[in-house]
Design a protein around this motif. Structure first.
Motif, PDB file in Angstrom:
ATOM      1  N   ASP A  96       0.851  -1.185   0.000  1.00 47.12           N
ATOM      2  CA  ASP A  96       0.000   0.000   0.000  1.00 47.12           C
ATOM      3  C   ASP A  96       0.889   1.239   0.000  1.00 47.12           C
ATOM      4  O   ASP A  96       2.110   1.149   0.131  1.00 47.12           O
ATOM      5  N   THR A 127      -4.437   5.974   3.193  1.00 43.92           N
ATOM      6  CA  THR A 127      -3.755   4.800   2.663  1.00 43.92           C
ATOM      7  C   THR A 127      -4.462   4.315   1.406  1.00 43.92           C
ATOM      8  O   THR A 127      -5.687   4.167   1.394  1.00 43.92           O
ATOM      9  N   ARG A 131      -4.380   1.278  -1.550  1.00 41.26           N
ATOM     10  CA  ARG A 131      -3.850  -0.052  -1.868  1.00 41.26           C
ATOM     11  C   ARG A 131      -3.033  -0.026  -3.154  1.00 41.26           C
ATOM     12  O   ARG A 131      -3.229   0.806  -4.032  1.00 41.26           O
ATOM     13  N   TYR A 143      -2.503  -2.165  -6.464  1.00 43.79           N
ATOM     14  CA  TYR A 143      -3.249  -3.173  -7.217  1.00 43.79           C
ATOM     15  C   TYR A 143      -2.339  -3.828  -8.252  1.00 43.79           C
ATOM     16  O   TYR A 143      -1.345  -3.249  -8.688  1.00 43.79           O
TER      17      TYR A 143
END
Length: 245
Positions: free
Chosen positions: A46, A78, A80, A82
């Motif tokens: 992240d 925050t 993520r 991917y």
């Protein structure tokens, strides 16, 4: 753009192999929106950042008085990381067959084209409640993370080719200008449009005398709102080649 962030053009120019150059070039050709973004490498799962929550209170003071404290509020955020990809499995017989078609290259290009289509769709329509592994799309963010003041509603205004509205093209221009005004400093690089809406927007620009054209680095021709306004970027279809974004 961050110092360690690069565009696809940067990645293509820095690529050390023709395979990598070809992959990046396919992304650039099949996903025009990716050309407008910057990317950076990540070693984690992240990315953490701070974003502005509230600006400090402004204050007027008398001459000779002490300056008051001005402190805004930030909050951690925050996002993520991917991942997209897949295994390209090609039968050995196809790779050694005497053919004018390079099956491996064909499959690789098809795979990258599919990934580009998947990115286009997720970038706009990605819904974390439906697919938690996909990008969170712009539409979901607008509906759930941003103030409703940043959404311009154009529903109900008929811009179809057989519309009875005699001034329909003024309505398109009004809504797009209203949308541009939502961007800080009117800083709007592009409108991301579905294919039908792009066609009608171009017709409106043409009638209003503000339709312009530009050519990008890979030879694609884009229409533009005025000589220096936002590009009209068609989002195309999902990788099934039938579901319009």
């Amino acid at each position: 753009m961050a110092d360690d962030a690069y565009t696809l053009a940067d990645f293509e120019s820095r690529a050390e192999s023709n395979l990598v150059k070809g992959v990046v070039r396919t992304f650039r050709e099949q996903a025009p929106v990716m050309e407008r973004l910057s990317f950076k490498k990540s070693t984690g799962l992240d990315m953490k950042m701070l974003r502005t929550k509230a600006l400090p209170t402004d204050a007027w003071i008398k001459l000779g008085e002490a300056l008051p404290a001005m402190k805004g509020t930030t909050e951690p955020y925050t996002e993520r990381v991917y991942k997209m990809g897949g295994k390209i499995d090609i039968a050995r017989e196809y790779t050694i067959a005497n053919s004018i078609v390079d099956e491996r290259a064909t499959q690789e290009e098809m795979a990258v084209t599919a990934l580009a289509g998947g990115f286009n769709y997720a970038f706009v329509k990605g819904d974390p409640t439906a697919d938690p592994d996909s990008l969170v799309g712009l539409w979901w963010r607008l509906k759930n993370l941003l103030s409703s003041d940043q959404t311009v509603l154009g529903g109900g205004y008929d811009i179809s080719p057989d519309t009875a509205q005699t001034d329909w093209y003024h309505g398109i221009l009004d809504k797009l200008d209203e949308l541009r005004d939502q961007c800080e400093g009117n800083d709007c690089d592009a409108f991301l449009l579905d294919i039908k809406t792009k066609s009608r927007a171009e017709a409106a620009f043409r009638r209003a005398g503000v339709l312009s054209q530009t050519v990008d680095q890979v030879g694609r021709r884009f229409t533009q709102y005025g000589t220096d306004g936002p590009l009209l970027i068609p989002m195309g279809y999902k990788n099934d080649q039938s579901t319009k974004i």
